[in-house]
Design a protein around this motif. Sequence first.
Motif, short mmCIF file in Angstrom:
data_model
loop_
_atom_site.label_atom_id
_atom_site.label_comp_id
_atom_site.label_asym_id
_atom_site.label_seq_id
_atom_site.Cartn_x
_atom_site.Cartn_y
_atom_site.Cartn_z
N HIS A 51 1.24 -1.09 -0.34
CA HIS A 51 0.25 -0.02 -0.05
C HIS A 51 1.00 1.55 0.10
O HIS A 51 1.87 0.81 0.10
CB HIS A 51 -1.11 0.07 1.33
CG HIS A 51 -0.91 -0.51 2.10
ND1 HIS A 51 -0.87 -0.31 3.31
CD2 HIS A 51 0.76 -0.35 3.11
CE1 HIS A 51 0.00 -1.21 4.65
NE2 HIS A 51 0.83 -0.57 3.93
N THR A 86 1.08 4.14 1.61
CA THR A 86 0.92 4.26 3.56
C THR A 86 2.33 4.26 3.25
O THR A 86 2.93 5.14 4.75
CB THR A 86 0.03 3.72 4.08
OG1 THR A 86 -0.93 2.83 3.14
CG2 THR A 86 -0.57 3.99 5.29
N ARG A 126 0.26 -7.40 -4.33
CA ARG A 126 -0.61 -7.83 -3.76
C ARG A 126 -0.64 -9.21 -4.04
O ARG A 126 -1.12 -9.07 -5.79
CB ARG A 126 -1.74 -7.36 -3.17
CG ARG A 126 -1.79 -6.16 -2.39
CD ARG A 126 -3.17 -5.70 -1.38
NE ARG A 126 -2.97 -4.66 -1.09
CZ ARG A 126 -3.71 -3.11 -0.24
NH1 ARG A 126 -5.15 -4.61 -0.45
NH2 ARG A 126 -3.64 -2.36 -0.13
N GLN A 147 -2.78 3.59 -6.04
CA GLN A 147 -3.10 3.99 -4.49
C GLN A 147 -3.91 5.80 -5.14
O GLN A 147 -2.37 6.15 -5.41
CB GLN A 147 -3.34 2.83 -2.77
CG GLN A 147 -3.18 1.82 -3.08
CD GLN A 147 -3.60 1.19 -1.65
OE1 GLN A 147 -2.21 1.57 -1.56
NE2 GLN A 147 -4.49 0.95 -0.74
N GLU A 207 -2.79 8.22 -2.48
CA GLU A 207 -2.77 7.72 -0.41
C GLU A 207 -2.84 9.50 -0.48
O GLU A 207 -1.99 10.03 -0.48
CB GLU A 207 -1.40 7.32 -0.36
CG GLU A 207 -1.25 6.61 0.83
CD GLU A 207 -1.49 5.61 1.90
OE1 GLU A 207 -2.23 4.83 1.00
OE2 GLU A 207 -1.86 5.69 3.32
N PHE A 241 -8.48 -1.02 10.52
CA PHE A 241 -7.57 -1.16 10.37
C PHE A 241 -6.45 -1.25 11.66
O PHE A 241 -6.68 -0.39 12.55
CB PHE A 241 -6.54 0.17 8.82
CG PHE A 241 -7.71 -0.22 8.37
CD1 PHE A 241 -7.06 -0.55 6.69
CD2 PHE A 241 -8.37 0.69 7.58
CE1 PHE A 241 -7.86 -0.28 6.48
CE2 PHE A 241 -9.97 1.11 6.95
CZ PHE A 241 -8.82 0.37 5.70
N TYR A 296 -3.93 -0.05 12.44
CA TYR A 296 -2.91 1.45 12.79
C TYR A 296 -4.00 2.70 12.02
O TYR A 296 -3.17 3.58 12.72
CB TYR A 296 -1.88 2.09 11.52
CG TYR A 296 -2.45 0.63 10.60
CD1 TYR A 296 -2.39 -0.11 9.20
CD2 TYR A 296 -2.66 2.13 9.09
CE1 TYR A 296 -2.61 -0.87 8.47
CE2 TYR A 296 -3.45 1.14 7.56
CZ TYR A 296 -3.44 0.07 7.75
OH TYR A 296 -3.88 -0.18 6.47
N THR A 297 -5.59 2.79 12.25
CA THR A 297 -6.25 3.91 12.70
C THR A 297 -7.03 3.36 13.78
O THR A 297 -7.56 2.05 14.06
CB THR A 297 -6.62 4.00 10.70
OG1 THR A 297 -7.30 3.15 10.63
CG2 THR A 297 -5.90 5.31 10.42
N GLY A 347 -9.90 2.85 2.14
CA GLY A 347 -10.02 3.22 4.08
C GLY A 347 -9.73 4.16 4.29
O GLY A 347 -8.59 5.46 3.23
N MET A 348 -9.18 4.45 5.36
CA MET A 348 -8.95 6.04 5.98
C MET A 348 -9.61 5.93 7.91
O MET A 348 -10.29 5.34 7.93
CB MET A 348 -9.46 7.24 5.96
CG MET A 348 -11.44 6.93 5.91
SD MET A 348 -12.12 8.42 4.73
CE MET A 348 -11.61 6.74 3.98
N GLY A 349 -8.43 7.12 8.07
CA GLY A 349 -8.74 7.14 9.88
C GLY A 349 -8.08 8.00 10.38
O GLY A 349 -6.64 7.97 9.87
N PHE A 409 -4.89 7.72 12.86
CA PHE A 409 -2.82 7.13 13.02
C PHE A 409 -3.40 6.91 14.19
O PHE A 409 -3.82 8.18 15.00
CB PHE A 409 -2.03 7.61 12.64
CG PHE A 409 -1.76 7.11 11.29
CD1 PHE A 409 -1.85 5.35 10.48
CD2 PHE A 409 -1.23 7.42 10.36
CE1 PHE A 409 -1.79 5.26 9.60
CE2 PHE A 409 -0.78 7.42 8.94
CZ PHE A 409 -0.95 6.61 8.78
N ALA A 414 -5.88 10.10 8.26
CA ALA A 414 -5.21 9.50 7.00
C ALA A 414 -5.61 8.67 5.70
O ALA A 414 -6.99 7.95 6.33
CB ALA A 414 -3.77 8.13 7.41
N TRP A 415 -5.36 8.04 4.20
CA TRP A 415 -6.03 7.73 3.80
C TRP A 415 -5.55 7.01 2.67
O TRP A 415 -4.32 7.09 2.44
CB TRP A 415 -7.50 8.37 3.36
CG TRP A 415 -6.91 9.17 2.61
CD1 TRP A 415 -6.29 9.44 0.69
CD2 TRP A 415 -6.76 11.18 3.10
NE1 TRP A 415 -6.24 10.88 0.93
CE2 TRP A 415 -5.91 11.92 2.28
CE3 TRP A 415 -6.65 11.15 4.09
CZ2 TRP A 415 -5.75 13.07 2.04
CZ3 TRP A 415 -6.22 12.66 4.39
CH2 TRP A 415 -5.96 13.90 3.35
N GLY A 416 -5.76 5.63 1.90
CA GLY A 416 -5.50 5.48 0.72
C GLY A 416 -6.66 4.69 -0.03
O GLY A 416 -7.34 3.56 0.62
#
Length: 502
Positions: A342, A344, A369, A383, A385, A421, A423-424, A445-447, A449, A465-467
């Motif tokens: 990713h 990220t 992936r 992505q 980001e 996630f 990490y978020t 996704g996002m959130g 951190f 953050a988002w990806g």
Amino acid sequence: MAETVQPLHPIEKRILKTLSSRGVLKLEQITEVSGLAVDQVRRGIEWLKAKNFVEVRETDTPIFSLGAEGQVVAAEGLPERRLVELLKKMGGSSEISSLSKSLGPEFTIALGNAKKNKWILVGKNAISLTSISAIEEPEEQLLEKLRREEILPKESLTEGEFQTISRLKNRRPGFVNEVHEKMIEVQLSDSGKKILTTVDENEIERITPEVLRSGEWKNRNLRALDVVAPAPLEFPGRRHPMRLFMNEVREAFISLGFEEILGPISQTALWNFDALFIPQQHSAREMQDTFYLSNVHGDLNKYREEVSAIKSTHETGAGTGSLGWGYSWSDKEASRVVLRTHTTAVTISYLSEKKPDEARVFSVGRVFRNEKSNYKHNPEFYQIEGVMVGEKLNLRNLIYILTKFYSKLGFNEIKFWPTFFPYTEPSLQTMVFRKDSGKWMELGGMGVFRPEVTIPLGVKNPVLAWGLSLDRLVMLRYGLNDIRHLFGANLDWLRNLKITRD
Ligand code: PHE
């Protein structure tokens, strides 16, 4: 209302003028009189026809000439005539057998035709001439005419002559040859005649330095250009639709005050996984999900402080407010090199290097992936980001900025949905409504951190953050149902794709 000027090309004008007062002309005649090249005349006629200024008739004319045998009979006479001549020489009558001998294989035809023409009377053993044997038959007249004129187009023949020529032709192959000549005949239409009266003889065709210098342009009209004239389609090189869309993404973020950051495609697991508080036993790290570069390790010594903070966070939580994962963290594992799974990883190494108190950055890039390719997955994809760092930032700001971003790209029906996630916290995913299928499609996704991510990197303020998936957006934009379509050699699609937005 003033009549609109009909723009005419110089070629069109020449043809119109050539046709004026000359009635119907053949293409060749137009070429001859106008001094234009045949190709120009052909093209000009097409244009004028499309504008209804000329009427065009295409004809297919048979043209007759003497064949090899025809040459001979035209010189020596038809067999029946030769029979008559022979009889004349013999004093008007003769025995059948001696005539047959002199004429050879043609005797039977000669006899039949001479009888039909009533040139002869046939008795038991002898043949004698009649009084009308001197009269020329139409076939003979035509043979003579063909010999004289060499070629006779059908249109120059009377109906009777045409029938005679057909009969001659059918008598024997080689008597008369027939070829077909295709002809194009052109004549002015009524609107063509009308437009001709408006043609400005004195128009300037081209702006040249002389025209400008002499000031001529002040007194004469310039030729109007026909901007809707049909033209051949050209397919010049163009950017790939994927690239075009990426540039739109860039523009959207830049207009929202963001800066683009870049990062390498291969990264150590440290930035791709560990710094994101993803435990080293996590299934996402396994070979069936992630591409590792065999036997390659990155140098983690450059990041001694961050590495030790990440290590203790994984092991004990180390003042981040969590208990960590409670295992012995391996720096060897963290130094393994992966194809980033990713983008990220790009964000994280940026945060670690700059430790910003405030930031608005984004990146667009390829990720990998280890999965099978199908209509909505490819082992490599793109992505979008980004992060926002700032003291007062919260989830609402994140939702606001991404809603803005999507609407700039023309996606207005977006919703946000809680998700997870490592990490978020909190974490969200975005979905967009697909009008064609009536379904919601997941976009990314996002959130915010977690402290387990930001504290070891030395970042103090909240990080949004988002990806997001780029490929899915591209599919939506261009109405694709299969992601693989984007990467094939679909030249027709690439050439004809409309790249502007409705
Ligand atoms: N990295 C996540 C993915 O690849 C997206 C994400 C980025 C989620 C940043 C939260 C924060 O799906």
